[in-house]
Design a protein around this motif. Structure first.
Motif, PDB file in Angstrom:
ATOM      1  N   ARG A 169       0.999  -1.259   0.092  1.00  0.00           N
ATOM      2  CA  ARG A 169       0.090   0.102   0.051  1.00  0.00           C
ATOM      3  C   ARG A 169       0.881   1.228   0.089  1.00  0.00           C
ATOM      4  O   ARG A 169       0.324   2.362  -0.413  1.00  0.00           O
ATOM      5  N   ALA A 170       2.036   1.127   0.491  1.00  0.00           N
ATOM      6  CA  ALA A 170       2.966   2.250   0.415  1.00  0.00           C
ATOM      7  C   ALA A 170       3.694   2.693  -0.936  1.00  0.00           C
ATOM      8  O   ALA A 170       4.531   3.764  -1.011  1.00  0.00           O
ATOM      9  N   HIS A 171       3.198   1.752  -1.786  1.00  0.00           N
ATOM     10  CA  HIS A 171       4.014   1.941  -3.261  1.00  0.00           C
ATOM     11  C   HIS A 171       3.195   2.867  -4.127  1.00  0.00           C
ATOM     12  O   HIS A 171       3.803   3.112  -5.112  1.00  0.00           O
ATOM     13  N   ARG A 172       2.078   3.241  -3.565  1.00  0.00           N
ATOM     14  CA  ARG A 172       1.345   4.167  -4.661  1.00  0.00           C
ATOM     15  C   ARG A 172       1.849   5.733  -4.386  1.00  0.00           C
ATOM     16  O   ARG A 172       2.590   5.788  -3.722  1.00  0.00           O
ATOM     17  N   TYR A 173       1.147   6.551  -5.276  1.00  0.00           N
ATOM     18  CA  TYR A 173       1.523   7.838  -5.014  1.00  0.00           C
ATOM     19  C   TYR A 173       1.352   8.401  -3.682  1.00  0.00           C
ATOM     20  O   TYR A 173       0.375   8.018  -3.090  1.00  0.00           O
ATOM     21  N   SER A 174       2.293   9.114  -3.289  1.00  0.00           N
ATOM     22  CA  SER A 174       2.196   9.886  -1.846  1.00  0.00           C
ATOM     23  C   SER A 174       1.565  11.026  -2.013  1.00  0.00           C
ATOM     24  O   SER A 174       0.837  11.401  -3.077  1.00  0.00           O
ATOM     25  N   ALA A 175       1.458  12.087  -0.866  1.00  0.00           N
ATOM     26  CA  ALA A 175       0.883  13.487  -1.009  1.00  0.00           C
ATOM     27  C   ALA A 175       2.000  14.575  -1.249  1.00  0.00           C
ATOM     28  O   ALA A 175       3.071  14.512  -0.766  1.00  0.00           O
ATOM     29  N   SER A 176       1.549  15.443  -2.318  1.00  0.00           N
ATOM     30  CA  SER A 176       2.645  16.421  -2.708  1.00  0.00           C
ATOM     31  C   SER A 176       3.210  17.176  -1.347  1.00  0.00           C
ATOM     32  O   SER A 176       4.348  17.474  -1.376  1.00  0.00           O
ATOM     33  N   ARG A 177       2.207  17.591  -0.625  1.00  0.00           N
ATOM     34  CA  ARG A 177       2.594  18.341   0.562  1.00  0.00           C
ATOM     35  C   ARG A 177       3.075  17.766   1.763  1.00  0.00           C
ATOM     36  O   ARG A 177       3.459  18.340   2.577  1.00  0.00           O
ATOM     37  N   GLY A 178       3.226  16.254   1.705  1.00  0.00           N
ATOM     38  CA  GLY A 178       3.585  15.453   2.588  1.00  0.00           C
ATOM     39  C   GLY A 178       2.596  14.665   3.411  1.00  0.00           C
ATOM     40  O   GLY A 178       1.392  15.423   3.493  1.00  0.00           O
ATOM     41  N   ILE A 179       2.603  13.503   3.894  1.00  0.00           N
ATOM     42  CA  ILE A 179       1.649  12.908   4.592  1.00  0.00           C
ATOM     43  C   ILE A 179       1.273  13.726   6.053  1.00  0.00           C
ATOM     44  O   ILE A 179       2.118  14.154   6.417  1.00  0.00           O
TER      45      ILE A 179
END
Length: 389
Positions: free
Chosen positions: A60-70
């Motif tokens: 699940r951590a391999h997907r796109y993340s958040a641009s401004r940070g999690i």
């Protein structure tokens, strides 16, 4: 002409000559002692690496993340600032994760500078401070950092009689390359200057934890009304030996943070999630690793300073950073810092950074980075002694 104007206008990257010569020397079998680039040689603390490994195993951590940070990292950032500097920040509006402070500062300039806008920048300085403004189409007013002022910025003098008035002031203390340090009063005066002249302040706090002999670096945001006029960048690169991980953050004025966050949505999907989670571990876990990192740099600093002084090259111990900023011996001043650095590499097999690479007011100096172990530094001293004599 294929290159865009913004690229054609970049000044020559003077470190290229050193890096090219260093590579050729090593290819020829020479044992170059590299005290040039500020690239930490120590490993990232094991508990941070283990957290990265653990999270990377989760698909699940391999997907796109958040641009401004999690969200959890932004909260950890704000909690760290509260504990370290007693500065209160809103993780939703006053903090954004960046892909290292170099990326963050570069994108900030694109977000807040229009073509022709002017920014005050101390000189000498970290090169990307200059390049990011030029790429964004801005202009620079130099604020000379001179030894007679202990390499502190006299920003008031830098704008006397000048037009157009600057839009911003960029500061960075503890300072790279000069290693100069400041107290909170300095930042309070900077805030007053910004309010008086209707400009905003960007502060790069990359070396806040790499301090020696009882000195503790303040945050710009500790100054009264600092959030009204400015923001601060922080990087995990030096504090936690995470240079290659490319993770840092920006905090402070919500309008500046908002402008950077908005631009980043068009450029990236954020840092790889496992790296961000490891960043949370770095900020919230045991900070004993920082003491070990700082202790290592302090021992190296002492060996290098004592060694240079013992061979007649006079230098004082810096209170912070992982560098020494050293004036070239008088008999070599006439050849300049670039030629001196190349000769030192060719004849002593020691790589340093020429002062001119950090701006015109860096001429006459070289920067040593404390990125080799003590035995290698002692060997460098022996090689330099032979070169100087």
């Amino acid at each position: 002409m294929i290159e865009a104007e913004r690229i054609r206008n970049l000044p020559p990257y003077l470190f290229h000559h050193i890096n090219e010569r260093k590579l050729k020397a090593r290819q020829a079998g020479k044992d170059v002692i590299d005290l040039g680039m500020g690239n930490p040689d120590q490993p990232t603390p094991p508990h941070i690496v283990e957290k990265l490994r653990e999270v990377a195993l989760d698909p699940r951590a391999h997907r796109y993340s958040a641009s401004r940070g999690i969200k959890h990292l932004r909260k950890a950032i704000c909690d760290w600032y509260q504990e370290r500097f007693n500065v209160e920040l809103d993780p939703e509006t006053e903090a954004v994760v960046v892909i290292g402070s170099k990326e963050g500062i570069s994108h900030l300039m694109l977000a807040v500078l229009d073509k022709g806008d002017t920014i005050l920048i101390p000189n000498p300085t970290y090169p990307s401070h200059l390049y990011s403004v030029i790429i964004a189409g801005g202009n620079i007013y130099d604020v000379p950092l001179l030894p007679e002022s202990n390499f502190l910025s006299d920003f008031s003098a830098a704008i006397l009689g000048r037009y157009p008035k600057p839009k911003a002031l960029l500061l960075s203390y503890p300072h790279n390359p000069t290693t100069a340090v400041v107290n909170l009063e300095f930042f309070e005066k900077a805030v007053e200057f910004a309010q008086r002249n209707d400009l905003f302040i960007i502060h790069d706090l990359a070396y806040s934890e790499i301090c020696f002999d009882g000195y503790q670096a303040p945050s710009f945001l500790q100054a009264k009304d600092a959030k009204k006029v400015g923001m601060e960048f922080y990087s995990l690169s030096k504090t936690y030996n995470m240079a290659g991980w490319r993770v840092g953050f920006a905090v402070g004025n919500k309008d500046l943070i908002g402008a950077l966050a908005k631009l980043k949505t068009y450029y990236d999907y954020g840092v790889f999630t496992p790296i961000q989670v490891a960043g949370i571990t770095a900020l919230t876990g045991s900070q004993e690793c920082i003491k070990e990192i700082v202790s290592t740099y302090q021992r190296r600093r002492d060996v290098l300073v004592n060694g240079l002084n013992s061979i007649g090259w006079k230098v004082e111990k810096p209170n912070a950073t992982m560098y020494l900023w050293v004036r070239i011996p008088e008999e070599f001043q006439k050849i300049g810092s670039m030629k001196f650095s190349l000769d030192l590499l060719d004849k002593a097999e020691v790589a340093v950074s020429p002062g001119i690479g950090f701006g015109r007011f860096g001429e006459g100096y070289v920067r040593f980075a404390l990125v080799e172990n003590e035995q290698r530094i002692k060997q460098a001293i022996k090689n330099i002694k032979k070169f100087l004599t």
